[in-house]
Design a protein around this motif. Sequence first.
Motif, PDB file in Angstrom:
ATOM      1  N   VAL A 414     -30.084   2.670 -44.624  1.00 50.32           N
ATOM      2  CA  VAL A 414     -30.606   1.350 -44.227  1.00 50.32           C
ATOM      3  C   VAL A 414     -30.589   1.216 -42.709  1.00 50.32           C
ATOM      4  N   VAL A 415     -29.496   1.658 -42.094  1.00 51.33           N
ATOM      5  CA  VAL A 415     -29.375   1.597 -40.634  1.00 51.33           C
ATOM      6  C   VAL A 415     -30.436   2.467 -39.979  1.00 51.33           C
ATOM      7  N   ARG A 416     -30.619   3.675 -40.509  1.00 53.45           N
ATOM      8  CA  ARG A 416     -31.610   4.592 -39.915  1.00 53.45           C
ATOM      9  C   ARG A 416     -33.038   4.067 -40.068  1.00 53.45           C
ATOM     10  N   TYR A 440     -29.756  -3.791 -32.161  1.00 56.72           N
ATOM     11  CA  TYR A 440     -29.860  -3.837 -33.617  1.00 56.72           C
ATOM     12  C   TYR A 440     -28.640  -4.514 -34.246  1.00 56.72           C
ATOM     13  N   ALA A 441     -28.869  -5.069 -35.435  1.00 54.80           N
ATOM     14  CA  ALA A 441     -27.787  -5.692 -36.205  1.00 54.80           C
ATOM     15  C   ALA A 441     -28.115  -5.563 -37.685  1.00 54.80           C
ATOM     16  N   VAL A 442     -27.090  -5.423 -38.487  1.00 53.27           N
ATOM     17  CA  VAL A 442     -27.259  -5.427 -39.941  1.00 53.27           C
ATOM     18  C   VAL A 442     -26.275  -6.426 -40.526  1.00 53.27           C
ATOM     19  N   ALA A 451     -20.020   5.553 -43.334  1.00 51.35           N
ATOM     20  CA  ALA A 451     -21.106   6.243 -42.631  1.00 51.35           C
ATOM     21  C   ALA A 451     -22.074   5.247 -42.007  1.00 51.35           C
ATOM     22  N   ALA A 452     -22.388   4.167 -42.742  1.00 52.87           N
ATOM     23  CA  ALA A 452     -23.316   3.163 -42.220  1.00 52.87           C
ATOM     24  C   ALA A 452     -22.725   2.448 -41.015  1.00 52.87           C
ATOM     25  N   ALA A 453     -21.450   2.059 -41.120  1.00 52.51           N
ATOM     26  CA  ALA A 453     -20.792   1.373 -40.013  1.00 52.51           C
ATOM     27  C   ALA A 453     -20.699   2.271 -38.790  1.00 52.51           C
ATOM     28  N   ALA A 454     -20.399   3.552 -39.018  1.00 54.27           N
ATOM     29  CA  ALA A 454     -20.293   4.496 -37.905  1.00 54.27           C
ATOM     30  C   ALA A 454     -21.651   4.707 -37.245  1.00 54.27           C
ATOM     31  N   GLU A 455     -22.707   4.814 -38.055  1.00 55.09           N
ATOM     32  CA  GLU A 455     -24.064   5.003 -37.520  1.00 55.09           C
ATOM     33  C   GLU A 455     -24.476   3.812 -36.653  1.00 55.09           C
ATOM     34  N   LEU A 456     -24.190   2.614 -37.136  1.00 54.88           N
ATOM     35  CA  LEU A 456     -24.585   1.420 -36.399  1.00 54.88           C
ATOM     36  C   LEU A 456     -23.766   1.277 -35.122  1.00 54.88           C
ATOM     37  N   LEU A 462     -24.744  -4.219 -34.069  1.00 55.31           N
ATOM     38  CA  LEU A 462     -23.798  -5.221 -34.541  1.00 55.31           C
ATOM     39  C   LEU A 462     -23.596  -5.067 -36.042  1.00 55.31           C
ATOM     40  N   VAL A 463     -22.346  -4.912 -36.447  1.00 51.52           N
ATOM     41  CA  VAL A 463     -21.975  -4.796 -37.857  1.00 51.52           C
ATOM     42  C   VAL A 463     -21.470  -6.157 -38.309  1.00 51.52           C
TER      43      VAL A 463
END
Length: 475
Positions: A414-416, A440-442, A451-456, A462-463
Amino acid sequence: MFVDRHEELAFLNRLLTRKQPGPAQMLLLYGRRRVGKTELLKHWCQQSGVEYTYWAADKEPAALQRRSFMATMLEMPEEQASAFDSWPALWRWLAPRLAERPDKQILVLDELSYASASDPALLSALQHAWDHHLQESNVILVLCGSQVTTMEAIMQHQSPLFGRFTGQWHLQPLPFSSLREFFPDWPAEERVALYGVVGGIPAYLRWLDKDLNLVDNIRQVILEPGNIFLAEPELLLHDELRDLSTYQAILRAISKGHHTLKMISDDCLIGSSGLTFHLNKLQELRLVERRLPVTLTTAQQRKSKQGRYHLSDPFFRFYFRFLFPHLSKLMSPEETTAHIKNELRAFVGLSFEKLAQQWVVAQARAGELPFAPEAVGSHWSRRVQVDVVAINHQSKEILLGECKWGEGKVKRQVVRELIEQKGPKVRQELRGGDDWSFHYAVFARSGFTEAAAAELSAREGLVVDLPALDEVLSV
């Protein structure tokens, strides 16, 4: 239970100490029905320490309204009060007496639109009373009403009261943060869903049962035969409109996801010219809003044909999406509840996007964003759609945000997709896109995988999980 309204009370209290243009003040306070105007004014009057009189007009002949008003002013039974022959005669008698009083006093005339509709001479009589007696007195005169278009017309150039007001306030629904006070034991995700169903209308929040969850409230309260929730939208429309069937068809079409003129026209079988007239009326009433991509410049917005129509009121959106279609069908409350429950997550997801946009606004005001946005909204085109966008055209900075209201954690893909696919497409649609800085923010209901948090985080994004969003919006 009186909740929030800190900003409104501060504004009203300032009226009591203002010295410009003089001690006398004339305020127009208006807003849709059930938004809490009466509660606000009565609470303010009671805590002001100032002598006050509150009168609300009923839908009745002008003579009865005048008699009711005088009975309230003189604190006597209505049958003993004089009705006067006209509003000018009443104010010629009353205004000098009010002006003679040495102490500050508040006079609230509520549901003014009912009184002015029964006899338009009321407004001219008020103008004469203000000009010749009250504007040099110690009176704080508050005119209040629910018919938004009528109340706004009182401020127009053709109105007798044009130029007399020293203050005006359009009362809005309560913010998301207020739901904590109504439902202190509800988890954040339940309050987000509730906000998507009824918004911040105080009366609706009071009608619900805080000891039940949302689905049980829908089944046992909203869908209960004879409950006011089922009649509320039609009552509000009857107060402002004629030809309800046409407006109901338009509201129903929009609630189904038809947001362009052509889609609404095709669904309602209404020609474009007639549809535009009706949509303009619904916009005047703040029931419908026309949105444009926030990425457009001011010049582009004036020419844009990308406008999409949305229902402004959450309960209207819920009602016309789920309840209105079933009122004429012989569906049991259990069947309707089951249908709503199946589609509620997707429905609430749209409200989650609005709350995410509010989070961005709150963080911008607190100076917690990488830049200061000029506007916050969303973006759409034929190639890409982005849930949350904050933009500054001058500094050429933009924030793109993705919202996920699903039950599973957000994954790295989703982040990518946001950064590597949506970001470049938006860049191509911006003027001078290569010069823009992207952030960017999710926003996620159920959190993020590692993995998603690390990618962002690696992209300085912003997480924002639900507890983080709830904390900021609950301040």
